[in-house]
Enzyme design. Structure first.
Site, PDB file in Angstrom:
ATOM      1  CE  LYS A  21       1.891   1.667  -2.562  1.00  0.00           C
ATOM      2  NZ  LYS A  21       2.495   2.192  -1.335  1.00  0.00           N
ATOM      3  CG  ASN A  22       2.053  -0.886   0.708  1.00  0.00           C
ATOM      4  OD1 ASN A  22       2.764  -0.122   0.070  1.00  0.00           O
ATOM      5  ND2 ASN A  22       0.916  -0.517   1.277  1.00  0.00           N
ATOM      6  NE  ARG A  91       5.828   6.109   7.541  1.00  0.00           N
ATOM      7  CZ  ARG A  91       6.200   6.556   8.723  1.00  0.00           C
ATOM      8  NH1 ARG A  91       6.578   7.785   8.864  1.00  0.00           N
ATOM      9  NH2 ARG A  91       6.184   5.772   9.772  1.00  0.00           N
ATOM     10  CB  CYS A 115       2.981  11.837   5.419  1.00  0.00           C
ATOM     11  SG  CYS A 115       2.015  10.826   4.353  1.00  0.00           S
ATOM     12  NE  ARG A 120       2.470   6.998   7.227  1.00  0.00           N
ATOM     13  CZ  ARG A 120       2.609   6.540   5.997  1.00  0.00           C
ATOM     14  NH1 ARG A 120       2.576   7.377   4.990  1.00  0.00           N
ATOM     15  NH2 ARG A 120       2.786   5.248   5.768  1.00  0.00           N
ATOM     16  CG  ASP A 302      -3.663   1.409   3.153  1.00  0.00           C
ATOM     17  OD1 ASP A 302      -2.973   2.401   2.896  1.00  0.00           O
ATOM     18  OD2 ASP A 302      -3.319   0.549   3.976  1.00  0.00           O
ATOM     19  CB  VAL A 324      -4.914   2.697  11.512  1.00  0.00           C
ATOM     20  CG1 VAL A 324      -3.489   2.398  11.072  1.00  0.00           C
ATOM     21  CG2 VAL A 324      -5.610   1.422  11.954  1.00  0.00           C
ATOM     22  NE  ARG A 394       3.815   7.654  -3.145  1.00  0.00           N
ATOM     23  CZ  ARG A 394       3.852   7.891  -1.842  1.00  0.00           C
ATOM     24  NH1 ARG A 394       3.331   8.986  -1.361  1.00  0.00           N
ATOM     25  NH2 ARG A 394       4.417   7.035  -1.024  1.00  0.00           N
TER      26      ARG A 394
HETATM   27  C1  EPZ Z   1       2.078   0.891   6.052  1.00  0.00           C
HETATM   28  O1  EPZ Z   1       2.613   2.135   6.490  1.00  0.00           O
HETATM   29  C2  EPZ Z   1       1.659   1.065   4.607  1.00  0.00           C
HETATM   30  N1  EPZ Z   1       2.823   1.426   3.826  1.00  0.00           N
HETATM   31  C3  EPZ Z   1       0.576   2.137   4.492  1.00  0.00           C
HETATM   32  O2  EPZ Z   1       0.146   2.182   3.143  1.00  0.00           O
HETATM   33  C4  EPZ Z   1      -0.594   1.722   5.381  1.00  0.00           C
HETATM   34  O3  EPZ Z   1      -1.561   2.739   5.384  1.00  0.00           O
HETATM   35  C5  EPZ Z   1      -0.119   1.457   6.821  1.00  0.00           C
HETATM   36  O4  EPZ Z   1       0.962   0.494   6.832  1.00  0.00           O
HETATM   37  C6  EPZ Z   1      -1.200   0.916   7.752  1.00  0.00           C
HETATM   38  O5  EPZ Z   1      -1.674  -0.308   7.270  1.00  0.00           O
HETATM   39  C7  EPZ Z   1       3.660   0.489   3.405  1.00  0.00           C
HETATM   40  O6  EPZ Z   1       3.515  -0.699   3.671  1.00  0.00           O
HETATM   41  C8  EPZ Z   1       4.799   0.934   2.549  1.00  0.00           C
HETATM   42  P1  EPZ Z   1       2.307   1.733  10.424  1.00  0.00           P
HETATM   43  P2  EPZ Z   1       3.424   2.235   7.851  1.00  0.00           P
HETATM   44  O7  EPZ Z   1       3.705   1.848  10.919  1.00  0.00           O
HETATM   45  O8  EPZ Z   1       4.279   1.032   8.004  1.00  0.00           O
HETATM   46  C9  EPZ Z   1       1.913   4.766  14.124  1.00  0.00           C
HETATM   47  C10 EPZ Z   1      -0.289   3.124   1.040  1.00  0.00           C
HETATM   48  O9  EPZ Z   1      -1.253   3.842   0.728  1.00  0.00           O
HETATM   49  N2  EPZ Z   1       3.379   4.610  14.290  1.00  0.00           N
HETATM   50  O10 EPZ Z   1       1.599   0.439  10.589  1.00  0.00           O
HETATM   51  O11 EPZ Z   1       4.068   3.551   7.855  1.00  0.00           O
HETATM   52  C11 EPZ Z   1       1.589   5.529  12.843  1.00  0.00           C
HETATM   53  O12 EPZ Z   1       1.717   6.923  13.013  1.00  0.00           O
HETATM   54  C12 EPZ Z   1       0.441   3.349   2.360  1.00  0.00           C
HETATM   55  O13 EPZ Z   1       0.127   2.218   0.315  1.00  0.00           O
HETATM   56  C13 EPZ Z   1       4.025   5.253  15.322  1.00  0.00           C
HETATM   57  O14 EPZ Z   1       3.412   5.980  16.121  1.00  0.00           O
HETATM   58  O15 EPZ Z   1       2.235   2.210   8.912  1.00  0.00           O
HETATM   59  C14 EPZ Z   1       0.178   5.079  12.572  1.00  0.00           C
HETATM   60  O16 EPZ Z   1      -0.741   5.828  13.329  1.00  0.00           O
HETATM   61  C15 EPZ Z   1       0.043   4.680   2.966  1.00  0.00           C
HETATM   62  N3  EPZ Z   1       5.384   5.085  15.458  1.00  0.00           N
HETATM   63  C16 EPZ Z   1       0.193   3.616  13.044  1.00  0.00           C
HETATM   64  O17 EPZ Z   1       1.321   3.511  13.936  1.00  0.00           O
HETATM   65  C17 EPZ Z   1       6.104   4.304  14.607  1.00  0.00           C
HETATM   66  O18 EPZ Z   1       7.339   4.168  14.788  1.00  0.00           O
HETATM   67  C18 EPZ Z   1       0.316   2.596  11.927  1.00  0.00           C
HETATM   68  O19 EPZ Z   1       1.452   2.883  11.123  1.00  0.00           O
HETATM   69  C19 EPZ Z   1       5.439   3.644  13.558  1.00  0.00           C
HETATM   70  C20 EPZ Z   1       4.063   3.815  13.421  1.00  0.00           C
END
Ligand code: EPZ
Length: 416
Positions: A21-22, A91, A115, A120, A302, A324, A394
């Site tokens: 999916k991702n 998101r 969320c 996030r 995850d 994370v 989802r």
């Molecule tokens: C991706 O989300 C995945 N979603 C998530 O899977 C997954 O949990 C996550 O990566 C971590 O591996 C998709 O790929 C669609 P990040 P993403 O930006 O891109 C902080 C699922 O269950 N951050 O790597 O949103 C953030 O708050 C989903 O399938 C900022 O501070 O994750 C977090 O603490 C849920 N500012 C960390 O970085 C930003 O601008 C990692 O988030 C961006 C992120």
């Protein structure tokens, strides 16, 4: 709708894993970078996949989705504004921002809301796009980005964010000149997007821990089969371990599951790798472990909730820290209602293993938390009811069918 699960069966057999999916979600966003057809194979039948299709249709694509193949054609007009409804529902819809900006010089995308896995923010996405020359302002609940042609730049991500790396890769592919993304995410799904973008004509190299993107004037269509879903696979493998059964996840890339299989071995489960299959066999109570989530190749956030479900039955005390997403522990209260002994403080779960869990009425707060509750229910004594299936659906296609195939007693029922 809710699930009824009668726990206690050992799950055994083979389960075929869907495409990730991702990986599909950014691939659909990437289709906005070209006016030629983009065809994505191995797309799983999931609610999030239907949401991203609705998003790109609204922006001006014509999409057909059948038998796991998404065919994306242009309709002639690309529109710069995504609606709030979609971004609120998922998101990852925010990923259309970079492609729209690169193509149209303007993009208006609502800010993703809060969320259940904690705040996030999207600040890294916006900082990166600013570095490429975007002007950013907020207009009510949306961000409005404008730019002439984007310009290549050197940008260091404060954290290897998956979404921000994908956003910048897509925008930089059409920028003028070279972009260096320092400290990028190297998750398999990000590298899968790199592969698709390269097929579309993007020039992206991995260079000493950086992603270097040489911008081009235009991208063309492509056909791409996404990687297997390591999170779906991981969930079924943990199902084998938690029920003391033997589950084979087929059609996977074992290297993508290495952090999980290493931890499962430490808990005492037997792991076998063969080609594109991974088998996990549980037996006896798991041994306790200490685990910390980290960007790939570390243990994935995850799979943190499913792992905590497993460790709730361990012989002794475990700790699981999730730097994370430190607030991704909302589901722990539900596990406690099944008899688990877990306390959470400062982004870390302290788990005192118990001899058994009992069935309970549970609600799934997010995708992976829902998976943790299903796993706990499969291992528990008696019947559990799980509500909140919108979340589970989802991320997991044909969940009951696949679990039944492994010997679980599980039914989806209408709420009455
Ligand atoms: C991706 O989300 C995945 N979603 C998530 O899977 C997954 O949990 C996550 O990566 C971590 O591996 C998709 O790929 C669609 P990040 P993403 O930006 O891109 C902080 C699922 O269950 N951050 O790597 O949103 C953030 O708050 C989903 O399938 C900022 O501070 O994750 C977090 O603490 C849920 N500012 C960390 O970085 C930003 O601008 C990692 O988030 C961006 C992120």
């Amino acid at each position: 709708m809710h699930l009824l699960i009668e726990g206690g069966n050992k799950l055994s057999g083979l389960v075929t894993i869907e495409g990730a999916k991702n990986a599909v979600l950014p691939a659909c966003a990437a289709s906005l970078l070209t006016d030629e057809p983009v065809v994505i194979h191995r797309a799983p039948p999931l609610r999030d996949v239907r949401t991203i299709i609705a998003v790109i249709e609204e922006l001006g694509k014509e999409v057909t989705y059948a038998d796991g193949t998404i065919s994306i054609l242009p309709t002639g007009t690309l529109r710069p504004r995504a609606s709030k409804e979609h971004v609120e529902r998922m998101r990852a819809s925010f990923l259309v921002l970079g492609p729209l900006l690169a193509r149209l010089g303007r993009a208006v995308v609502p800010l993703p809301g809060g969320c259940t896995i904690g705040p996030r923010p999207v600040d890294y996405h916006l900082q990166g796009l600013r570095a490429l020359g975007a002007r950013v302002r907020e207009d009510e609940d949306a961000v409005v980005l404008t730019a002439g042609r984007l310009r290549g730049a050197r940008f260091r991500l404060p954290y290897p964010s998956v979404g921000a790396t994908e956003q910048l890769l897509m925008a930089a592919s059409l920028a003028k000149g070279e972009t260096f993304i320092e400290n990028p995410s190297r998750e398999p799904e990000v590298l899968d997007l790199v592969e698709l973008l390269r097929k579309m004509g993007a020039r992206i190299e991995e260079d000493e821990g950086m992603l270097a993107v040489e911008g081009v004037d235009g991208l063309h269509g492509a056909e791409h089969a996404v990687i297997p879903d390591r999170l779906e696979a991981g969930t079924y493998l943990i199902a084998g371990a938690i029920t003391g059964g033997r589950v084979t996840a087929a059609g996977v890339r074992p290297a993508h599951l290495a952090a999980l299989t290493a931890v499962l071995e430490r808990t005492g489960a037997r792991v076998e790798l063969s080609g594109e299959a991974v088998t996990v066999e549980g037996g006896g109570r798991p041994r306790p472990v200490e685990v910390e989530t980290a960007p790939f190749p570390g243990f994935p956030t995850d799979l943190q909730p499913p792992l905590v479900a497993l460790l709730s039955l361990a012989e002794g005390g475990s700790t699981v820290r999730d730097p994370v997403f430190p607030r991704r522990f909302g589901y722990v209260e539900e596990l406690k209602r099944m008899g688990a002994r877990i306390s959470v403080s400062a982004g870390m779960a302290h788990i005192t293993g118990v001899g058994d869990l009992h069935g309970a009425a549970l609600t799934s707060p997010d995708i992976r938390a829902g998976a943790a509750l299903v796993l706990a229910a499969l291992a528990a004594r008696g019947e559990s009811r799980i509500d909140g299936l919108g979340q589970l659906d989802r991320g997991y296609a044909a969940l009951e069918g696949k679990l039944k195939g492994l010997g679980a007693e599980i039914e989806r029922r209408e709420d009455t």
